[in-house]
Design an enzyme around this catalytic site. Sequence first.
Site, PDB file in Angstrom:
ATOM      1  N   CYS A  33       0.409  -5.647   3.346  1.00 31.28           N
ATOM      2  CA  CYS A  33      -0.275  -7.191   3.143  1.00 31.28           C
ATOM      3  C   CYS A  33      -0.541  -7.395   1.468  1.00 31.28           C
ATOM      4  O   CYS A  33       0.554  -7.342   1.005  1.00 31.28           O
ATOM      5  CB  CYS A  33      -1.595  -7.463   3.346  1.00 31.28           C
ATOM      6  SG  CYS A  33      -2.140  -9.299   3.381  1.00 31.28           S
ATOM      7  N   GLY A  89      -0.698  -5.065  -0.841  1.00 35.01           N
ATOM      8  CA  GLY A  89      -0.432  -4.227  -1.337  1.00 35.01           C
ATOM      9  C   GLY A  89       1.784  -4.408  -1.255  1.00 35.01           C
ATOM     10  O   GLY A  89       2.029  -4.112  -2.112  1.00 35.01           O
ATOM     11  N   HIS A 132      -0.553  -6.279   8.673  1.00 34.03           N
ATOM     12  CA  HIS A 132      -1.138  -5.594   8.895  1.00 34.03           C
ATOM     13  C   HIS A 132      -1.025  -4.069  10.338  1.00 34.03           C
ATOM     14  O   HIS A 132      -1.729  -4.605  10.635  1.00 34.03           O
ATOM     15  CB  HIS A 132      -3.017  -6.048   8.923  1.00 34.03           C
ATOM     16  CG  HIS A 132      -3.099  -6.589   8.249  1.00 34.03           C
ATOM     17  ND1 HIS A 132      -3.690  -6.169   7.134  1.00 34.03           N
ATOM     18  CD2 HIS A 132      -2.762  -7.876   7.419  1.00 34.03           C
ATOM     19  CE1 HIS A 132      -5.180  -7.068   5.605  1.00 34.03           C
ATOM     20  NE2 HIS A 132      -3.743  -7.996   6.577  1.00 34.03           N
ATOM     21  N   GLU A 148      -2.635  -1.408  10.186  1.00 36.72           N
ATOM     22  CA  GLU A 148      -3.495  -0.123  10.725  1.00 36.72           C
ATOM     23  C   GLU A 148      -4.254  -1.648  11.765  1.00 36.72           C
ATOM     24  O   GLU A 148      -4.713   0.084  12.374  1.00 36.72           O
ATOM     25  CB  GLU A 148      -4.338   0.124   9.571  1.00 36.72           C
ATOM     26  CG  GLU A 148      -5.133  -1.834   8.779  1.00 36.72           C
ATOM     27  CD  GLU A 148      -4.155  -2.128   7.982  1.00 36.72           C
ATOM     28  OE1 GLU A 148      -4.966  -3.223   7.455  1.00 36.72           O
ATOM     29  OE2 GLU A 148      -3.169  -2.539   8.330  1.00 36.72           O
TER      30      GLU A 148
END
Length: 535
Positions: free
Chosen positions: A376, A378, A502, A504
């Site tokens: 995101c 990053g 995302h 994760e």
Amino acid sequence: MRFLVITGGVISGLGKGTITSSLGHLLKEHGLRVTALKIDPYLNYDAGTMNPYQHGEVFVLNDGSEVDLDLGNYERFLDEDMTGENNITTGKVYSEVIRKERRGDFLGSTVQIIPHITNEIKRRVRAVASRGYDIVLIEVGGTVGDIESMPFLEAMRQIRREEGDGNVLFAHVTLVPEIGANLEQKTKPTQHSVKELREIGIQPDMIFCRSQRPITPETRRKISLFTDVPESGIVSVHNVENVYLLPDILERQGIVQHICSRLSIPVGTYRDTWADFRKNLLQPREWVKIAVVGKYTELQDAYMSHRETFTHITGNTGVGVEIKWIDSDSLLRSTEPLDEVHGILIPGGFGYRGVEGKVVAARYARERGVPFLGICLGFQVAVVEFARDVLGYTDANSTEFDRNTRHPVIDILPEQKGIQDLGGTMRLGMKLVRVKDGTLARRIYSSPEIMERHRHRYEVNPEFIQEMEDAGLVFSGTDEEGIRMEILELKGRENFIAAQYHAEFLSRPMRPSPLHRHLVLQALKYKRPKEIEAR
């Protein structure tokens, strides 16, 4: 309909969410259809606008709901996708009741906590239960005695009265502290907490005792005597080195048999699909050190899903991950903390604070060949860094941080312009991503299309895409229309990748995030020559 309601006493932060998730996993491992529902007594409509310092990570579901981080635990432990209906807040309940009152649904009646608020709570609970589950786990946030929790506890009491004792169980989570030189386990806090629960009309059927060490038989007998809970319903929840070990600890105490007996549900054989997963967690064969560069690093719950994803990878690969939490601002003074790591992760975030340090980390990874993953923000930081240091646009930035930059390589999404309300207005939820053939991303995912969860307002500015690609930045994933950039990588690099979504949020114990897994395996590959060189 059968319900298991989990409440908490003594103090907050005892781990109700982990206990609820573990119970859900166990019941599912015994062949039952299970879901979980989190009640958050705060007045916010949802978690979307809440500060990570106060609330930890904001978790995003497929339908775009921004919810409490415990929903992430539910999804990981149950391996089931939740919806916004699985998170009830005071804000949602009161908003709906007021809407009905304005519409005239109550026919002029005085609107009160009982029955109007409690009826709305029960309606929402039953809407989840009506999907065909054997058991619905209901975690009531907060602590018994909190004024905010009272309407929800009253609604739970009414559900038991309406559904019958044999269809609704109450489990109470309490603290059993160890005091004195001989670390005697004290039961008085549990006694007082159960007394307070009884005063509002709820008698628990089970008590989960949070303690440093396993509770002793004497402690179990004493709690049973003073609370009228059978000893088979007194469960030790002592500290463990990893939360994924907890279901096995509960299973060995026969808690599923106790629950199913009380609810008159036949119990199947325990499958224990996590057996090898737990072995890898307890005895990793190798280790890597990954830097997580962010601005909430002193509060690790803000990045809970990343931490859990690394645990999933360890459980599947046997490669342990030591996380080095690095405050991004510290990198403006020195990059020395990055010298000892084998990989760098820059997670998502909002606001300008800490961004320049993240740019430094992205440059360090790109220039020195360190394995890198951006998520995101990053992803956006990697674009800004590339524009500044490869294209030479020294003022390149996101318009989120500098509205007057001459090189806005990251800009607000067109549909976000003019939006005033912050809550629930971002690009949220599950979106299709097209992955280009012949790229690193395609090799990682082995598919031309993937579905991933999003939470952002800004995107790569289309005006700069061609120039960046000509200079060696590869946008290997786009949205369904091919307009928004979703994945980037560096030409000729196997260990540098970033994603706008995302990854994760979809990671599960038996199906870790492919991007995070790639980072860990590349970190291991990067580490080995350095070890040989050090010898």
